[in-house]
Each structure stands twice: as structure tokens, then as C-alpha cells.
Design an enzyme around this catalytic site. Structure first.
Site, PDB file in Angstrom:
ATOM      1  N   HIS A   1      -6.312  12.418  13.870  1.00  0.00           N
ATOM      2  CA  HIS A   1      -5.328  11.539  14.479  1.00  0.00           C
ATOM      3  C   HIS A   1      -4.058  12.358  14.618  1.00  0.00           C
ATOM      4  O   HIS A   1      -3.345  12.602  13.640  1.00  0.00           O
ATOM      5  CB  HIS A   1      -5.111  10.287  13.618  1.00  0.00           C
ATOM      6  CG  HIS A   1      -6.381   9.525  13.369  1.00  0.00           C
ATOM      7  ND1 HIS A   1      -6.845   9.227  12.118  1.00  0.00           N
ATOM      8  CD2 HIS A   1      -7.309   9.057  14.239  1.00  0.00           C
ATOM      9  CE1 HIS A   1      -8.001   8.577  12.212  1.00  0.00           C
ATOM     10  NE2 HIS A   1      -8.300   8.464  13.499  1.00  0.00           N
TER      11      HIS A   1
ATOM     12  N   HIS B   1      -0.846   2.603  11.577  1.00  0.00           N
ATOM     13  CA  HIS B   1       0.382   3.375  11.695  1.00  0.00           C
ATOM     14  C   HIS B   1       0.279   4.475  12.755  1.00  0.00           C
ATOM     15  O   HIS B   1      -0.806   4.884  13.153  1.00  0.00           O
ATOM     16  CB  HIS B   1       0.793   3.973  10.345  1.00  0.00           C
ATOM     17  CG  HIS B   1      -0.173   4.966   9.767  1.00  0.00           C
ATOM     18  ND1 HIS B   1      -1.435   4.643   9.347  1.00  0.00           N
ATOM     19  CD2 HIS B   1      -0.026   6.296   9.511  1.00  0.00           C
ATOM     20  CE1 HIS B   1      -2.040   5.705   8.863  1.00  0.00           C
ATOM     21  NE2 HIS B   1      -1.216   6.733   8.952  1.00  0.00           N
TER      22      HIS B   1
ATOM     23  N   GLU C   1      -2.993  14.185  11.188  1.00  0.00           N
ATOM     24  CA  GLU C   1      -3.875  13.903  10.063  1.00  0.00           C
ATOM     25  C   GLU C   1      -5.328  14.248  10.412  1.00  0.00           C
ATOM     26  O   GLU C   1      -5.937  13.610  11.268  1.00  0.00           O
ATOM     27  CB  GLU C   1      -3.782  12.426   9.662  1.00  0.00           C
ATOM     28  CG  GLU C   1      -2.378  11.992   9.273  1.00  0.00           C
ATOM     29  CD  GLU C   1      -2.305  10.531   8.889  1.00  0.00           C
ATOM     30  OE1 GLU C   1      -3.376   9.875   8.818  1.00  0.00           O
ATOM     31  OE2 GLU C   1      -1.195  10.021   8.679  1.00  0.00           O
TER      32      GLU C   1
ATOM     33  N   HIS D   1       0.862  -1.185   0.000  1.00  0.00           N
ATOM     34  CA  HIS D   1       0.000   0.000   0.000  1.00  0.00           C
ATOM     35  C   HIS D   1       0.894   1.229   0.000  1.00  0.00           C
ATOM     36  O   HIS D   1       1.706   1.423   0.908  1.00  0.00           O
ATOM     37  CB  HIS D   1      -0.896  -0.017   1.244  1.00  0.00           C
ATOM     38  CG  HIS D   1      -1.838   1.140   1.339  1.00  0.00           C
ATOM     39  ND1 HIS D   1      -3.128   1.094   0.865  1.00  0.00           N
ATOM     40  CD2 HIS D   1      -1.667   2.371   1.866  1.00  0.00           C
ATOM     41  CE1 HIS D   1      -3.723   2.253   1.095  1.00  0.00           C
ATOM     42  NE2 HIS D   1      -2.858   3.054   1.701  1.00  0.00           N
TER      43      HIS D   1
ATOM     44  N   HIS E   1      -3.631   4.724  14.546  1.00  0.00           N
ATOM     45  CA  HIS E   1      -4.911   4.650  13.859  1.00  0.00           C
ATOM     46  C   HIS E   1      -4.784   3.717  12.654  1.00  0.00           C
ATOM     47  O   HIS E   1      -3.699   3.242  12.326  1.00  0.00           O
ATOM     48  CB  HIS E   1      -5.399   6.034  13.429  1.00  0.00           C
ATOM     49  CG  HIS E   1      -4.439   6.797  12.574  1.00  0.00           C
ATOM     50  ND1 HIS E   1      -3.304   7.386  13.066  1.00  0.00           N
ATOM     51  CD2 HIS E   1      -4.432   7.075  11.256  1.00  0.00           C
ATOM     52  CE1 HIS E   1      -2.643   8.003  12.116  1.00  0.00           C
ATOM     53  NE2 HIS E   1      -3.296   7.816  10.980  1.00  0.00           N
TER      54      HIS E   1
END
Length: 443
Positions: free
Chosen positions: A365, A335, A341, A292, A371
């Protein structure tokens, strides 16, 4: 929309004049002794005079009366707009908000400025280093009043309801799934057509720009030619009852009166202007093998810090795209991040949290707060048959990512009463799958 033209790239020179006054732009110099049509020449500087040519931002405005003609500014109430990052104790938890409430017009008329609510931020507008994130909810247009941000740039993300933004440079109609940027010091007014809601990312001390493409090459992500800026439009209008200029200055609001419309610019030229962008034009770059990819590949605009590769803020989107990665857990990985974020949802459902994260709501976050996908998303995608599939079809989520450690306001934590206090529970059903006897090829 009529009244827009192509902006062919950041940092280039543009020129526009209202077709009602052909030849309004002076030829050969910026400030002749007498301007055409008896206009006043006024420069709007978005950078220091001595910045290198590539980063020097300014525009010349040719207007009926200069902006200096106004009564003195006086303080006014800031409502729920603030830059006090210490009004409540810090909260390192994962935070999520339900859709923010829009006041019904029958209950109270609220325009864009009155509907500004600061949800979080960091830094300092006085030292020109920081950001703020606001929500706007409104139901009526601004009448004989405009807004000027003397602290920084506004990146506006409509979520419900289109907005007609009138600026000194001209008009822009901005719809959900589009964004607009009103740069530092530009005066603007917002007309709405019903109940309206959206998000705002404010940056101090830097301007938004396109990210560098590096190994991607010459093409990809947001293309410069897809950004639009308004053509010149003016109104020569006297307001007997007074026109109100609202100025956001060092985090506070001030107002002054003048007897004419500030949107009296007949012509302009320069490289410092408001602009808009349709998120559907974003050219997605994505993984076509395995793993990803980091969300930085979805950056539309960035406001750089003085540290190479570190942004004051990035505006990142998660648009419809193909997922084709093999042998991969395709949703975002779990992560902890040295960046903060803040996420919002313009339309649809976010693929990593299809329940709970709603259009017109948000999540935060903060720095190093863990999260990732909720339990349902993890279980489904750990056992899914991997085949090419469309991801986020009909959806548009976005992220304001910042190197600042974000402080949430009292309005965000308490007053708005939209905080989802059960958010943490979406990870509680995660199961332990550890198998000490696992061997390659086994499940």
C-alpha cells in the site's frame, strides 16, 4: 545454535576468536607490526572515521589472507535484481501478491543470489539514500561463492526453510520466525536444506538500530540482550578452481575470482557485526483501554533518516498478543498514510485479511493509497462481543514501512505472474451503514 553468543547491545565492543587459535586477538593495539599466528589485520568500517563515538561502527578482522587479494571485478547478469525504478509506469493501486513460486530443484538449481528478485524500491544507492525490497526463492546452497553488498544493509526474513549463513565473522542458523541482518560490505554465503523462500529489506546510507523507547521507559519491544552475533570461525581452504566473490555495487552485480576462501577470519573485535533475532522474544506493548494503537508500537528495528522521527525504513511485526480494548473497533483502522507499507506473512493468517493474504505472499500500500480491513473483517468486528481475547495466535505478519514512495519493478507487476488482480474486490462488499436519524445509545 552452537557458534553464537549474546550481543549485549548495539554500539558496544565485542571480541571473538576461533578456539582453535587461542590468543589470536592482539593485545593492547589493533594493528601490531606482526599479528599473532602471522595473521593480517584488516579493518571493516561501517561508518565514516569521524562519526561521533556513539555512532562510529567498525570491526578489526584478523585473517589468514586479506580481502584485497583477488582478480579484477567484471560485470555479470543481474537476473531479476534491479534498482531501475522507472522501468514501468507508477501504479498507485493497492497491490497484493500470491505466494512467490520456488523453482523445483529438479527443474533448475537456484542459489540465494540467483534467486534474488526485486519487487519494489526507491531512492539511489549512489547517493546513499533509499531502500529496496527483494524476495529470495532458492533450492540449493552457494558453493565456492559468496555475496557482498556494497550498497547497503540486508535485513533477511526467512519464511520457508532455514538458512545457514556463513559470514566473515562466523556462522548463523536462521529459521522462519527469526531474522538476521548482514550489514554493509560484509561477505556471506547461504546454505539451504530444500525449497527456501523469504523477504529482504535493503537500506542505503543508514544502519538498522533499536528504536527509541521514549515514554515506554527502559524496557519493552526488542531487548538488546536477545540479539545474537556469531563467534569467530575460519576455514583455511584453497580453491583450485577459483572462489567467486559476487559484489552488488551501485545496483549492479560484479564478480571476481580468488583462490582461497574469504571466510578465513581467525579472530575479530569491534561493534560492527552481523546478527540475528528471534521474533518470539519481542515484548509487545499494546492498548489496554480503548482505540487501536498505531503500528509503530511494534517496531523491532529502524533505519533512521536525517529528519527526526521519520525513518528510511522500519521493520514492524504483528505477533501474538492480547486484545482487551473496550468500545473499540480492534483491527487496524482504515487509513491513508504518508509512509509506504509493504507487508508479508511468515506463518498463520493475518487477522485483518484472513483470506487472500497468504504465507509467502505480500502486499503493498503505497504512499496515500487507502487500505484497511476487508469487508468480512469489518462486519465481524463491528458486532463482536468485546472481551479479552488472544490476537494473532500462531501467526506472524510483518511490515516494511518507509518514508519513500515505492516504485514497483517490472518483475513485481508483470514477470512474476503472482499479482492478485482481484485484490480490490475484498472491499467491494462494504455496506453503507449511515443513519441520519441515529441517536446516542442506538445501533
Amino acid at each position: 545454535m552452537a557458534g553464537l553468543k549474546y550481543l549485549s547491545g548495539f554500539g558496544n565492543e565485542f571480541a571473538s576468536e576461533d578456539p582453535r587459535c587461542p590468543g589470536a586477538l592482539p593485545e593492547g593495539q589493533n594493528s601490531p607490526q606482526v599479528c599473532p599466528y602471522g595473521l593480517y589485520a584488516e579493518q571493516l568500517s561501517g561508518s565514516a572515521f569521524t562519526c561521533p563515538r556513539g555512532t562510529n561502527k567498525r570491526s578489526w578482522l584478523y585473517r589468514i589472507l586479506p580481502s584485497v587479494q583477488h582478480k579484477p571485478f567484471s560485470p555479470i547478469t543481474c537476473g531479476n535484481l534491479t534498482d531501475d525504478w522507472n522501468e514501468v509506469e507508477p501504479d498507485p493501486n493497492q497491490l497484493r501478491w500470491k505466494p512467490f513460486i520456488i523453482t523445483k530443484a529438479l527443474e533448475k538449481k537456484v542459489d540465494f543470489v540467483e534467486g534474488l528478485h526485486t519487487i519494489c524500491g526507491a531512492g539511489d544507492s549512489k547517493s546513499r539514500n533509499g531502500i529496496a525490497i527483494h524476495i529470495y526463492t532458492c533450492n540449493t546452497s552457494m558453493i565456492d561463492r559468496c555475496f557482498q553488498n556494497s550498497d547497503g544493509d540486508f535485513l533477511i526474513v526467512p519464511q520457508q526453510g532455514e538458512i545457514l549463513v556463513t559470514t566473515e565473522f562466523g556462522k548463523m542458523m536462521v529459521e522462519p520466525n527469526e531474522i538476521c541482518v548482514i550489514q554493509h560490505g560484509m561477505r556471506f554465503s547461504v546454505d539451504v536444506f530444500g525449497e527456501t523462500r523469504g523477504y529482504i529489506l535493503e537500506v542505503y546510507g543508514a544502519h538498522f538500530e533499536l528504536p527509541d523507547l521514549g515514554p515506554i521507559g527502559a524496557n519493552g519491544l526488542a531487548n538488546p540482550r536477545d540479539f545474537l552475533t556469531p563467534v569467530a570461525w575460519f576455514e583455511d581452504r584453497t580453491v583450485a578452481s577459483g572462489y567467486t566473490i559476487i559484489n552488488k555495487y551501485q545496483g549492479k552485480l560484479f564478480s571476481c575470482q580468488q583462490d582461497f576462501s574469504p571466510f578465513n577470519v581467525v579472530a575479530w573485535h569491534g561493534n560492527y557485526a552481523p546478527y540475528k533475532y528471534n521474533l518470539e522474544n519481542f515484548m509487545v506493548i499494546n492498548c489496554v483501554a480503548f482505540d487501536h494503537a498505531d503500528p509503530s508500537i511494534f517496531t523491532v528495528l529502524t533505519a533512521k533518516s536525517t529528519r527526526p522521527g521519520v525513518a528510511i525504513a522500519d521493520f514492524v511485526i504483528f505477533p501474538p498478543r492480547w486484545g482487551v480494548a473496550d468500545h473499540t473497533f480492534r483491527p487496524p483502522y482504515y487509513h491513508r498514510n504518508c509512509m509506504s507499507e509493504f507487508m508479508g506473512l511468515i506463518k498463520g493468517r493475518y487477522e485483518a485479511k484472513e483470506e487472500g493474504f497468504q504465507c509467502g505472499g505480500a502486499s503493498l500500500h503505497s504512499m496515500m493509497t487507502p487500505h484497511g480491513p476487508d469487508a468480512d473483517c469489518f462486519e465481524k468486528n463491528s458486532t463482536a462481543k468485546l472481551k479479552p481475547e488472544r490476537v494473532a495466535e500462531g501467526n506472524m505478519a510483518f511490515m516494511f514501512e518507509s518514508s519513500f514512495s515505492m516504485a514497483v519493478t517490472k518483475w513485481g507487476l508483470e514477470t512474476c505472474q503472482r499479482l492478485d488482480k482481484s485484490y480490490y474486490k475484498c472491499w467491494e462488499p462494504l455496506k453503507k451503514h449511515f443513519n441520519p436519524n441515529w441517536k446516542p445509545g442506538s445501533m
